[in-house]
Design a protein around this motif. Structure first.
Motif, short mmCIF file in Angstrom:
data_model
loop_
_atom_site.label_atom_id
_atom_site.label_comp_id
_atom_site.label_asym_id
_atom_site.label_seq_id
_atom_site.Cartn_x
_atom_site.Cartn_y
_atom_site.Cartn_z
N THR A 13 93.24 37.75 39.30
CA THR A 13 93.26 37.37 37.89
C THR A 13 94.71 37.05 37.49
OG1 THR A 13 93.61 39.59 36.95
CG2 THR A 13 91.34 38.94 37.48
N HIS A 37 91.92 32.82 39.27
CA HIS A 37 91.42 32.97 37.89
C HIS A 37 92.38 32.35 36.89
CE1 HIS A 37 91.98 35.33 34.12
NE2 HIS A 37 90.71 35.03 33.98
N MET A 74 82.09 35.67 36.26
CA MET A 74 83.14 35.23 37.17
C MET A 74 82.95 35.86 38.55
SD MET A 74 87.29 35.71 36.80
CE MET A 74 87.17 37.49 36.52
#
Length: 253
Positions: A13, A37, A74
């Motif tokens: 992320t 991400h 996700m």
């Protein structure tokens, strides 16, 4: 050619940021299949993530880490396109440029930073955890900072959020240990990125850091990426619940 992370699927992320990009690139170079991400609705981030994913042979995925439904979607997308997640790097963060008086912070300021830095990390871990357990070698790397170790002033909401990550790491390592999932955190020091321009010129920042670091060189995103790769790999197979400080010897806890 194989590497120390060959066979791993890793979700990073915050991978559109400077440190996040370096982490994603290092993990891919070490053999991992990487999900990059980015924040949805940000055209610049989306373009950066798409380009990086294409170069690394991975995929770009979007989610607001504050939203449990988006985070779950996700993780599902990563599983469907790359395979079960065996590594999770929570590098997404609400950073705070400059410094300010804590007495002027609003409840909204406070909530916004903690929502990304603490709740966001928790939601990502929670969503990916079934995969991390099922793969049999799950590893999580969370991101703290040297700021709670220093008691740094001027960023109370940010410092508090990064202190919470230390507690999350240690408690979660106890919770996840029986499932053979390792949990560690990294506390970066002053890492050279464009965001530090708010503190002065490159020369001014370097001089300030050389005055407090043991090492007389600037920290680079690649330094953080190398430690992240280590913590995800088999060489760190007996390491969990730890905070690794990557700061050139600024703080020595």
């Amino acid at each position: 050619m194989t590497g120390p992370l060959t066979g791993r699927v890793v979700l990073v992320t915050g991978a559109a940021g400077g440190i996040g990009r370096a982490i994603a690139a290092r993990l891919a170079a070490d053999g991992a299949r990487v999900a990059v991400h980015h924040l949805p609705g940000d055209a610049a981030e989306e373009a950066t993530a798409a380009d990086l994913a294409a170069r690394l042979g991975g995929i770009a995925v979007a989610a607001d880490v504050r939203d449990a439904t988006q985070v779950a979607g996700m993780v599902d997308q990563v599983r469907e396109r790359l395979g079960p997640v065996s590594g999770l790097v929570c590098a997404a963060a609400a950073s705070v440029a400059g410094r300010g008086d804590w007495r002027q912070l609003t409840a909204g300021d406070w909530a916004d930073v903690l929502a990304v830095n603490v709740t966001g990390a928790f939601l990502c871990v929670q969503a990916a955890y079934p995969d991390l357990v099922a793969t049999g070698n799950g590893a999580i790397v969370l991101f703290s900072s040297v700021t709670p170790l220093l008691g740094r002033t001027g960023n109370l909401h940010y410092v508090t959020s990064k202190a919470a990550i230390i507690g999350m790491t240690r408690s979660l390592a106890r919770e996840a240990g029986p499932d053979a999932v390792r949990v560690n955190a990294i506390a970066p020091g002053a890492i050279r990125t464009p965001a530090e321009a708010v503190y002065g010129t490159a020369e001014e920042v370097a001089d300030a850091m050389y005055a407090v670091q043991a090492l007389r060189r600037r920290g680079e995103p690649s330094d953080v990426a190398a430690v992240t790769s280590f913590l995800l790999g088999a060489d760190a197979g007996f390491v969990t619940g730890q905070l690794l400080v990557v700061d050139g010897g600024w703080v020595m806890p």
